[in-house]
Design an enzyme around this catalytic site. Structure first.
Site, PDB file in Angstrom:
ATOM      1  N   HIS A   1      -4.130   3.644  -4.250  1.00 49.11           N
ATOM      2  CA  HIS A   1      -4.025   3.353  -2.835  1.00 49.11           C
ATOM      3  C   HIS A   1      -2.730   4.051  -2.647  1.00 49.11           C
ATOM      4  O   HIS A   1      -2.105   3.858  -3.065  1.00 49.11           O
ATOM      5  CB  HIS A   1      -3.840   1.968  -1.755  1.00 49.11           C
ATOM      6  CG  HIS A   1      -5.031   1.573  -2.050  1.00 49.11           C
ATOM      7  ND1 HIS A   1      -5.326  -0.090  -1.417  1.00 49.11           N
ATOM      8  CD2 HIS A   1      -6.728   1.346  -2.317  1.00 49.11           C
ATOM      9  CE1 HIS A   1      -6.249   0.038  -0.774  1.00 49.11           C
ATOM     10  NE2 HIS A   1      -7.068   0.739  -2.141  1.00 49.11           N
TER      11      HIS A   1
ATOM     12  N   GLU B   1      -0.100   3.805  -0.828  1.00 48.76           N
ATOM     13  CA  GLU B   1       1.474   2.525  -0.869  1.00 48.76           C
ATOM     14  C   GLU B   1       1.359   2.546  -2.037  1.00 48.76           C
ATOM     15  O   GLU B   1       2.135   2.643  -2.609  1.00 48.76           O
ATOM     16  CB  GLU B   1       0.690   1.323  -0.432  1.00 48.76           C
ATOM     17  CG  GLU B   1       1.031   1.271   1.049  1.00 48.76           C
ATOM     18  CD  GLU B   1      -0.970   1.325   1.970  1.00 48.76           C
ATOM     19  OE1 GLU B   1      -1.603   2.171   1.313  1.00 48.76           O
ATOM     20  OE2 GLU B   1      -1.389   0.219   2.398  1.00 48.76           O
TER      21      GLU B   1
ATOM     22  N   CYS C   1      -1.707  -4.119  -1.217  1.00 44.96           N
ATOM     23  CA  CYS C   1      -0.762  -3.692  -1.214  1.00 44.96           C
ATOM     24  C   CYS C   1       0.483  -4.222  -0.352  1.00 44.96           C
ATOM     25  O   CYS C   1       1.230  -3.788  -0.475  1.00 44.96           O
ATOM     26  CB  CYS C   1      -0.342  -2.347  -0.357  1.00 44.96           C
ATOM     27  SG  CYS C   1      -1.953  -0.777  -1.161  1.00 44.96           S
TER      28      CYS C   1
END
Length: 149
Positions: free
Chosen positions: A46, A48, A79
């Site tokens: 992801h 992040e 995250c």
């Protein structure tokens, strides 16, 4: 958030969900990333998490105090957990995520009173632009998946 939106567009052009993230310290971007789950075939890739890893490497420390994360979509549980562990001071996000958001939509890991760190959180920044990127991306995917006729 403008730079995070640029990263989100880069994710979409690579076939990934259009989410982008940047980490800022002392008014300077120290890390940037876009979603790479499809490109890398990695469910943890992801934006992040990738940005947090890059920021930690840039600073030579896993503690990211003094840093702000800008991300185009409300962070998920994975995250949000990483944000807390990295000790980011602040999280600014664009679109709310009613299905998986953990900064107030489904739950709130970022501000959970029992955790040892709680960053400041500001949601809905540039929400129309961030949300439109996601809506268009998924609309196009649904259209491509429909049989012709």
């Amino acid at each position: 958030m403008v730079s995070a939106l640029d990263e989100a567009r880069a994710a979409a052009s690579g076939g990934d969900v259009p989410v982008g993230a940047v980490i800022v310290r002392d008014d300077e971007i120290i890390a940037r990333a876009s979603n790479r789950t499809v490109r890398d075939q990695d469910p943890t890739a992801h934006a992040e998490l990738l940005a947090i890893r890059a920021a930690a490497q840039a600073l030579g420390s896993w503690r990211l105090g003094g840093c702000t994360l800008y991300v185009t979509l409300e962070p998920c549980a994975m995250c949000a957990g990483a944000i807390v562990l990295a000790r980011l001071d602040r999280v600014v996000f664009g679109a709310w995520d009613d299905k998986a958001g953990m900064a107030g939509s489904v739950g709130d890991i970022l501000r959970h009173p029992r955790l040892n760190h709680r960053p400041a959180v500001l949601g809905g920044v540039c929400e129309p632009e961030c949300g439109d990127l996601l809506r268009v991306f998924f609309s196009e995917r649904r259209s491509a998946a429909r049989p012709a006729g």
